[in-house]
Design a protein around this motif. Structure first.
Motif, PDB file in Angstrom:
ATOM      1  N   UNK A   1      -3.337   4.804  -1.531  1.00  0.00           N
ATOM      2  CA  UNK A   1      -2.276   4.518  -2.688  1.00  0.00           C
ATOM      3  C   UNK A   1      -2.013   3.027  -3.002  1.00  0.00           C
ATOM      4  N   UNK A   2      -2.280   2.232  -2.026  1.00  0.00           N
ATOM      5  CA  UNK A   2      -2.232   1.081  -1.917  1.00  0.00           C
ATOM      6  C   UNK A   2      -3.154   0.345  -3.185  1.00  0.00           C
ATOM      7  N   UNK A   3      -4.511   0.930  -2.930  1.00  0.00           N
ATOM      8  CA  UNK A   3      -5.452   0.718  -3.670  1.00  0.00           C
ATOM      9  C   UNK A   3      -5.321   1.149  -5.193  1.00  0.00           C
ATOM     10  N   UNK A   4      -4.817   2.461  -5.333  1.00  0.00           N
ATOM     11  CA  UNK A   4      -4.653   2.935  -6.680  1.00  0.00           C
ATOM     12  C   UNK A   4      -3.577   2.300  -7.251  1.00  0.00           C
ATOM     13  N   UNK A   5      -2.277   1.636  -6.571  1.00  0.00           N
ATOM     14  CA  UNK A   5      -1.336   0.999  -7.180  1.00  0.00           C
ATOM     15  C   UNK A   5      -1.653  -0.129  -7.946  1.00  0.00           C
ATOM     16  N   UNK A   6      -2.901  -0.764  -7.434  1.00  0.00           N
ATOM     17  CA  UNK A   6      -3.431  -1.826  -7.858  1.00  0.00           C
ATOM     18  C   UNK A   6      -4.608  -1.895  -9.165  1.00  0.00           C
ATOM     19  N   UNK A   7      -4.675  -0.514  -9.621  1.00  0.00           N
ATOM     20  CA  UNK A   7      -5.185  -0.179 -10.719  1.00  0.00           C
ATOM     21  C   UNK A   7      -6.930   0.015 -10.534  1.00  0.00           C
ATOM     22  N   UNK A   8      -7.168  -0.274  -9.331  1.00  0.00           N
ATOM     23  CA  UNK A   8      -8.790  -0.146  -9.068  1.00  0.00           C
ATOM     24  C   UNK A   8      -9.157   1.325  -8.633  1.00  0.00           C
TER      25      UNK A   8
ATOM     26  N   UNK B   1      -5.423 -12.348  17.625  1.00  0.00           N
ATOM     27  CA  UNK B   1      -5.209 -13.513  16.878  1.00  0.00           C
ATOM     28  C   UNK B   1      -5.105 -13.413  15.573  1.00  0.00           C
ATOM     29  N   UNK B   2      -4.777 -12.067  14.988  1.00  0.00           N
ATOM     30  CA  UNK B   2      -4.595 -12.102  13.567  1.00  0.00           C
ATOM     31  C   UNK B   2      -4.221 -10.543  13.476  1.00  0.00           C
ATOM     32  N   UNK B   3      -2.959 -10.168  13.570  1.00  0.00           N
ATOM     33  CA  UNK B   3      -2.501  -8.952  13.829  1.00  0.00           C
ATOM     34  C   UNK B   3      -2.170  -8.447  12.364  1.00  0.00           C
ATOM     35  N   UNK B   4      -2.787  -6.926  12.392  1.00  0.00           N
ATOM     36  CA  UNK B   4      -2.304  -6.067  11.286  1.00  0.00           C
ATOM     37  C   UNK B   4      -1.880  -4.896  11.805  1.00  0.00           C
ATOM     38  N   UNK B   5      -1.142  -4.236  10.859  1.00  0.00           N
ATOM     39  CA  UNK B   5      -0.402  -3.041  11.424  1.00  0.00           C
ATOM     40  C   UNK B   5      -0.346  -2.022  10.226  1.00  0.00           C
ATOM     41  N   UNK B   6       0.279  -0.955  10.459  1.00  0.00           N
ATOM     42  CA  UNK B   6       0.407   0.150   9.318  1.00  0.00           C
ATOM     43  C   UNK B   6       1.008  -0.215   8.204  1.00  0.00           C
ATOM     44  N   UNK B   7       0.597   0.121   6.894  1.00  0.00           N
ATOM     45  CA  UNK B   7       1.228   0.000   5.849  1.00  0.00           C
ATOM     46  C   UNK B   7       2.685   0.770   5.782  1.00  0.00           C
ATOM     47  N   UNK B   8       2.548   2.031   6.491  1.00  0.00           N
ATOM     48  CA  UNK B   8       3.784   2.598   6.354  1.00  0.00           C
ATOM     49  C   UNK B   8       4.928   2.059   7.471  1.00  0.00           C
ATOM     50  N   UNK B   9       6.085   2.204   7.276  1.00  0.00           N
ATOM     51  CA  UNK B   9       7.005   1.680   8.240  1.00  0.00           C
ATOM     52  C   UNK B   9       6.886   2.262   9.655  1.00  0.00           C
TER      53      UNK B   9
END
Length: 323
Positions: free
Chosen positions: A142-149, A91-99
């Motif tokens: 890297x998505x977390x690193x890009x946030x500065x955390x 009911x709430x799909x998520x998928x890869x951050x990579x293409x």
């Protein structure tokens, strides 16, 4: 739960983390931060006011940006990255951050993450190419690193030790590269890492989804009373939800105007009862009564960083600089 044999100096993790042999150490980590906003708010409260000490973020999920905003607002909260290759929420799909065309071996025939059912896990384990796994894991880190955390550790969503030995070895190498601890809880990896002088659990791992819902606070109280000296980890799943998640349709699937709910989703009861116990005065009282020291992953991260050269000794590449 697997239990380690204590050394002459006491439990393995106590010695490495600088605690006396008789110390009862409990690592309480809130998994699934980012799943939805009710989870995010409950996790923050469970760490700031309850007995939890760290948490793990699912970066592919729709509420991950909200979770990152909360973490920036509360930089004292230690958090790791809940590496995610499966999706249990149709009911709430998520998928890869990579293409998707760069990680096709991680996807089911419909082009989505596998469900964490026995069949889904088996298909993922059989088909996942390690370079695709690395590509997606790096994207999530890297998505977390890009946030500065700055995260403290890596662990896995619904895949014990990554589901495959080479995936765990890859994750250990990534942990060394980024300066992060790694959750490990199955033999023989536990024995291997103890032999390398790394702090891992002495007495196994508890997933709160395995705790009976009936009289859950009493069950938690019995576990705390019986907690042995050494390091034990609990993965808990708090949420403020008071009912099943509303059905959020996939935009590619035709829908009607009639609101629906997901009748198979009973996980909210697990999450709500976890939240209620974690923030209760009784939980604080039990920790004091039984002289239990609660840890988060920041303490483990420091010990893993000090031992970075021993995390993956078979890897000829020198550890990188944390990003």
């Amino acid at each position: 739960m697997p239990t380690a044999v204590a050394t002459p100096d006491g439990p393995h993790a106590n010695r490495l983390l600088g605690h006396p042999p008789e110390a009862r150490l409990l690592l309480i980590n809130c998994d699934d931060l980012g799943l939805d906003e009710s989870v995010n708010l409950a996790v923050v409260e469970a760490v700031r006011q309850g007995i939890a000490a760290s948490c793990s973020l699912m970066t592919p999920c729709h509420a991950a940006p909200h979770a990152l905003r909360l973490l920036r607002r509360h930089p004292e909260i230690p958090f790791g990255i809940h590496l995610t290759l499966v999706c249990e929420a149709p009911h709430l799909r998520w998928g890869p951050l990579t293409a998707r065309d760069r990680v096709p071996s991680l996807l089911d025939p419909t082009g989505e993450f596998h469900a964490p059912t026995p069949a889904g896990r088996a298909a993922l384990a059989a088909n996942a190419q390690l370079d695709h796994v690395e590509r997606e894991f790096r994207a999530q880190i890297d998505a977390v690193a890009a946030s500065g955390l700055s995260p403290t550790h890596l662990d896995f969503h619904c895949l014990a030790d990554g589901g495959r030995e080479d995936v765990l070895d890859l994750t250990l190498a990534l942990g060394a590269e980024y300066g992060l601890a790694v959750r490990v809880w199955l033999p023989p990896a536990l024995d291997r890492l103890r032999g390398r002088g790394l702090p891992v659990v002495d007495h196994g791992f508890l997933d709160s989804f395995a705790i009976p819902l009936e009289d859950k606070p009493a069950h938690y109280a019995r576990l705390l009373a019986a907690l042995p000296p050494g390091l034990t980890e609990w993965a808990v799943h708090p949420s403020l939800a008071t009912g099943p998640a509303p059905h959020i349709p996939d935009p590619r699937i035709p829908t009607t105007d009639t609101p629906t709910t997901n009748p198979a989703d009973d996980g909210w009861r697990v999450r709500r009862t976890d939240y209620e116990f974690l923030v209760s005065p009784e939980a604080h009282r039990l920790l004091a009564e039984h002289a239990i020291t609660v840890l988060g992953y920041r303490a483990l991260q420091e010990a893993w960083q000090a031992a970075r050269g021993r995390v993956t000794p078979r890897d000829p590449r020198p550890p990188g600089v944390p990003r």
